[in-house]
Scaffold this active site. Structure first.
Site, PDB file in Angstrom:
ATOM      1  N   TYR A   1     -87.111 -57.225  58.757  1.00 21.11           N
ATOM      2  CA  TYR A   1     -87.400 -55.832  58.392  1.00 21.11           C
ATOM      3  C   TYR A   1     -88.603 -55.787  57.448  1.00 21.11           C
ATOM      4  O   TYR A   1     -89.540 -55.023  57.635  1.00 21.11           O
ATOM      5  CB  TYR A   1     -86.153 -55.223  57.734  1.00 21.11           C
ATOM      6  CG  TYR A   1     -86.298 -53.769  57.334  1.00 21.11           C
ATOM      7  CD1 TYR A   1     -85.888 -52.743  58.194  1.00 21.11           C
ATOM      8  CD2 TYR A   1     -86.816 -53.415  56.097  1.00 21.11           C
ATOM      9  CE1 TYR A   1     -86.006 -51.410  57.839  1.00 21.11           C
ATOM     10  CE2 TYR A   1     -86.939 -52.082  55.729  1.00 21.11           C
ATOM     11  CZ  TYR A   1     -86.529 -51.079  56.599  1.00 21.11           C
ATOM     12  OH  TYR A   1     -86.651 -49.768  56.228  1.00 21.11           O
ATOM     13  N   ASP A   2     -88.573 -56.664  56.437  1.00 20.83           N
ATOM     14  CA  ASP A   2     -89.675 -56.700  55.477  1.00 20.83           C
ATOM     15  C   ASP A   2     -91.005 -57.039  56.148  1.00 20.83           C
ATOM     16  O   ASP A   2     -92.052 -56.550  55.752  1.00 20.83           O
ATOM     17  CB  ASP A   2     -89.394 -57.719  54.364  1.00 20.83           C
ATOM     18  CG  ASP A   2     -88.301 -57.221  53.430  1.00 20.83           C
ATOM     19  OD1 ASP A   2     -88.033 -55.999  53.445  1.00 20.83           O
ATOM     20  OD2 ASP A   2     -87.705 -58.050  52.708  1.00 20.83           O
TER      21      ASP A   2
ATOM     22  N   LYS B   1     -63.804 -37.175  49.464  1.00 20.79           N
ATOM     23  CA  LYS B   1     -64.674 -36.478  48.522  1.00 20.79           C
ATOM     24  C   LYS B   1     -65.290 -37.546  47.628  1.00 20.79           C
ATOM     25  O   LYS B   1     -64.697 -37.959  46.634  1.00 20.79           O
ATOM     26  CB  LYS B   1     -63.809 -35.512  47.705  1.00 20.79           C
ATOM     27  CG  LYS B   1     -64.570 -34.498  46.917  1.00 20.79           C
ATOM     28  CD  LYS B   1     -63.595 -33.466  46.348  1.00 20.79           C
ATOM     29  CE  LYS B   1     -64.284 -32.575  45.343  1.00 20.79           C
ATOM     30  NZ  LYS B   1     -64.827 -33.309  44.191  1.00 20.79           N
TER      31      LYS B   1
ATOM     32  N   LYS C   1     -57.026 -33.212  45.439  1.00 25.37           N
ATOM     33  CA  LYS C   1     -57.443 -34.246  44.492  1.00 25.37           C
ATOM     34  C   LYS C   1     -56.285 -35.163  44.150  1.00 25.37           C
ATOM     35  O   LYS C   1     -55.139 -34.729  44.097  1.00 25.37           O
ATOM     36  CB  LYS C   1     -58.002 -33.596  43.235  1.00 25.37           C
ATOM     37  CG  LYS C   1     -59.254 -32.778  43.538  1.00 25.37           C
ATOM     38  CD  LYS C   1     -59.950 -32.407  42.283  1.00 25.37           C
ATOM     39  CE  LYS C   1     -61.286 -32.990  42.120  1.00 25.37           C
ATOM     40  NZ  LYS C   1     -61.917 -32.660  40.857  1.00 25.37           N
TER      41      LYS C   1
ATOM     42  N   CYS D   1     -72.608 -23.334   7.378  1.00 27.84           N
ATOM     43  CA  CYS D   1     -72.248 -24.726   7.654  1.00 27.84           C
ATOM     44  C   CYS D   1     -73.271 -25.367   8.593  1.00 27.84           C
ATOM     45  O   CYS D   1     -73.575 -24.846   9.661  1.00 27.84           O
ATOM     46  CB  CYS D   1     -70.868 -24.755   8.289  1.00 27.84           C
ATOM     47  SG  CYS D   1     -70.384 -26.355   8.919  1.00 27.84           S
TER      48      CYS D   1
HETATM   49 ZN   LIG Z   1     -68.616 -26.571   7.580  1.00 31.69          ZN
END
Ligand SMILES: [Zn+2]
Length: 671
Positions: A36-37, A115, A315, A432
């Site tokens: 291939y190469d 999946k 799932k 804060c």
């Molecule tokens: Zn804080």
């Protein structure tokens, strides 16, 4: 002579394409890598002698050109919706019953395929040539990652074979096969770099590379599982299974083990059998997808506002692991909420090395009775951060230490107070620093103002350097270019990109800005509803709580929160400074369709809708030329009724207004 060379070049390219197809689409290579190469090398030789013969689909052109400076956004011609999912067999059966009902007794079959846990991608081919590779993004717009897709060997640059469509969007998953991933990590370790922890996250990171040459050799792969646009549609089979076969003949790698079954029982059997073997696969699979095979049936089933009605993902249950709790740290959120986070001994969970897990809140800590030194069970479900699910109390050491609620904010030292309802602790300081950083990160996030280059680390540095205190400060940063460029690891180029990103963000619609301002309870969809209702910031700021309650989806708590926010002097000052900086404070009018099915009609929606949200129904009416009204009058042309419709229905009937149900409404909207 040169004519012969040109013929040879074309023949070689064709041959390489055929080998790619055999290797990637059929899994039946019949040539060694070396051979291939050699073919590829010969193509390169001819092209060196005749550079004007180089075409973009030549196998030597997978990577070319300069690295990109960023990704363009592109619109998907057909949206890339996500798939509804469940962990529960009984919900698969309910799904099947809905299909049966909607298809009115017609026979149907399911395609069931794995999946693969990768990154969703759409590849557009025009007359067989790859012209676009795009990420899912938000489903309607994604990033143009064409250059990166080209660098992935299993993505064909040109489709080969018969019956090539004029346009096709091939949808699928780019993923990192285990072997290639491990090999790449070995190289990283050998180079003294930290290995990537998770193939899926590493794939996401790889696709974000601006230099496609860095993708070559990583061994990412593509697997197709669907189609967006397909033109001309009539030339192609109704069965997606047949379409898969055709795609394979063009050289596209389609998931190989698709099963076609004609009952839900058979589909569930496939899911269960696959669940037994999935750990032994060479790639990560987090579930199975069931799809109706027939395209015509898919069209009839249509979509809800979020998902296609013709598919569902099943799932597999999350993986659990055992670890030891080393410590608990406290993180301060953008509204001051302090959440405990478990630091634990590294544990391998669903293919990821995990060191942190969520403990949610202090009630949860007490409920679990978790102590430092305890052996804990952690679980990772889908994309969610792993969480501590229980303590193995038999293994508790004698010196296990209980976790105390902090009395001071870990970031700024201000006193904390218990949230209403008692679940969360909150830092009481509005000044804060941890909250400020979080708010600014949120402001710049892709879902809000989408400021390019404004990552977490940079924003923290800008705050620490005193360059930014609130969001309006971003828009003065162009005067402090040198100070930004001086920040560690910034440099000239990233500084300019970041400043350009700030400039671009000025054009965002009001809906994005409202979402970005960190008003309590205001998320993206509420912000959009408010922006569309009031159209500019001045009317929002002047709105009373009653005015705000007029907006769909806005309740008492939210209305009060928005009102209070804009009564605050320093918030008003931020708006004033944004205005002075030239930030857009208006919402563009939605374009309406004067030939749409509701053109010129005044429409009222009442009752509870099943498929659409109220907002979505209103949007549809307006985008299709109609006018939405809240009350029935002689001027009303049409009433759409959902479940539990009250007095409006009676009034409409009395006035002789046409009344339709939701199904009919959707039918007309889609007509
Ligand atoms: Zn804080």
């Amino acid at each position: 002579m040169s004519n012969d060379a040109h013929k040879e070049l074309n023949r070689l390219r064709e041959e390489i394409r055929e080998h790619d197809r055999r290797y990637y689409a059929l899994g039946q290579p019949n040539i060694s890598d070396r051979e291939y190469d050699r073919l590829l090398e010969r193509v390169r030789e001819i092209e060196t002698l005749h550079p004007d013969w180089i075409t973009p689909d030549s196998p030597t052109q997978r990577v070319g050109g300069e690295p990109l400076s960023g990704f363009e956004h592109v619109e998907h011609a057909v949206p890339m919706l996500s798939v509804d999912n469940t962990y529960d067999e009984s919900q698969l059966r309910e799904f099947d019953q809905r299909i049966q009902k909607r298809l009115e007794g017609e026979a149907y079959s399911y395609l069931v395929d794995a999946k693969i846990d990768g990154v969703a991608i759409s590849l557009t081919y025009e007359y067989g040539l790859l012209t676009l590779g795009a990420t899912r993004g938000d489903g309607t717009r994604g990033d143009d990652v064409t250059a990166n897709c080209r660098a992935i060997q299993s993505v064909p640059l040109r489709l080969g074979g018969e019956n090539i469509p004029r346009v096709i969007d091939i949808r699928g998953e780019i993923y990192w096969p285990r072997i290639a991933f491990d090999a790449f990590n070995e190289k990283r370790i050998a180079n003294g770099e930290a290995p990537f922890a998770n193939p899926r996250n590493a794939t996401t990171g790889t696709l974000k590379q601006l230099d496609p040459s860095r993708i070559v050799g990583r061994g990412l792969a593509f697997s197709a599982h669907g189609v967006g646009r397909l033109e001309p549609l009539d030339d192609f089979p109704d069965s997606n299974l047949e379409l898969y076969e055709l795609m394979r003949s063009w050289g596209v790698a389609v998931y190989t083990d698709v099963k076609c079954v004609d009952s839900i029982d058979a589909a569930i059997d496939v899911c269960k059998a696959f669940g037994e073997t999935r750990a032994t696969l060479g790639y990560e699979v987090d579930g199975m997808v069931l799809k109706i095979d027939s395209r015509k049936q898919r069209e009839r089933l249509g979509f809800t506002s979020r998902y296609p009605r013709w598919c569902i993902a099943y799932k597999y249950e999350a993986e659990q692991g055992e670890s030891v709790l080393l410590d608990v740290d406290f993180q301060v959120g953008k509204l001051g909420t302090i959440t405990p986070r478990a630091k634990m001994e590294p544990v391998l969970l669903a293919g990821t090395t995990v060191r942190h897990a969520s403990l949610h809140n202090f009630d949860q800590v007490e409920r679990l009775d978790v102590r430092i030194g305890d052996t804990i069970i952690v679980e990772k479900a889908g994309e969610i951060i792993p969480q501590v699910v229980r303590v193995v109390t038999e293994k508790r050491p004698k010196n296990a230490k209980p976790i105390k609620r902090p009395t001071k904010c870990p970031a700024c030292g201000s006193p904390v107070e218990q949230d209403e309802g008692g679940v969360y602790l909150r830092c009481t300081s509005i000044d804060c620093v941890a909250q400020r950083k979080e708010r600014l990160i949120y402001f710049c996030h892709r879902d809000q103002m989408d400021i390019e280059g404004a990552g977490k680390v940079l924003i923290e540095q800008l705050v620490d350097a005193g360059l930014v205190r609130d969001c309006a400060d971003f828009y003065t940063l162009h005067t402090k270019r040198d100070q930004i460029a001086a920040i560690e690891r910034m440099g000239e180029q990233s500084t300019d990109n970041f400043l350009a990103g700030i400039e671009t963000s000025k054009e965002k619609p009001l809906s994005k800005l409202l979402a970005a301002l960190n008003i309590r309870f205001v998320g993206g969809s509420t912000a959009a509803a408010i922006a569309e209702h009031f159209e500019n910031i001045d009317t929002v700021m002047a709105a009373t709580v009653e005015d705000l309650l007029e907006v769909d989806g806005v309740g008492d708590e939210l209305a009060a929160s928005v009102h209070t926010f804009f009564q605050n002097k320093s918030n008003r000052d931020v708006i004033r400074r944004l205005r002075n900086a030239g930030v857009n404070l208006t919402q563009p009018k939605k374009s309406t369709d004067s030939s749409g099915p509701f053109a010129g009609l005044t429409v009222v929606v009442t009752g509870t809708l099943e498929e659409l949200t109220r907002n979505k129904a209103h949007e549809l009416i307006e985008s299709l030329g109609g006018k939405v009204s809240k009350s029935i009058s002689k001027k009303t042309d049409l009433l759409v009724v959902g479940a539990k419709a009250g007095s409006k229905l009676a009034k409409a009937e009395k006035l002789g207004v046409e009344v339709i149900d939701e199904t009919e409404f959707i039918r007309r909207a889609e007509a």
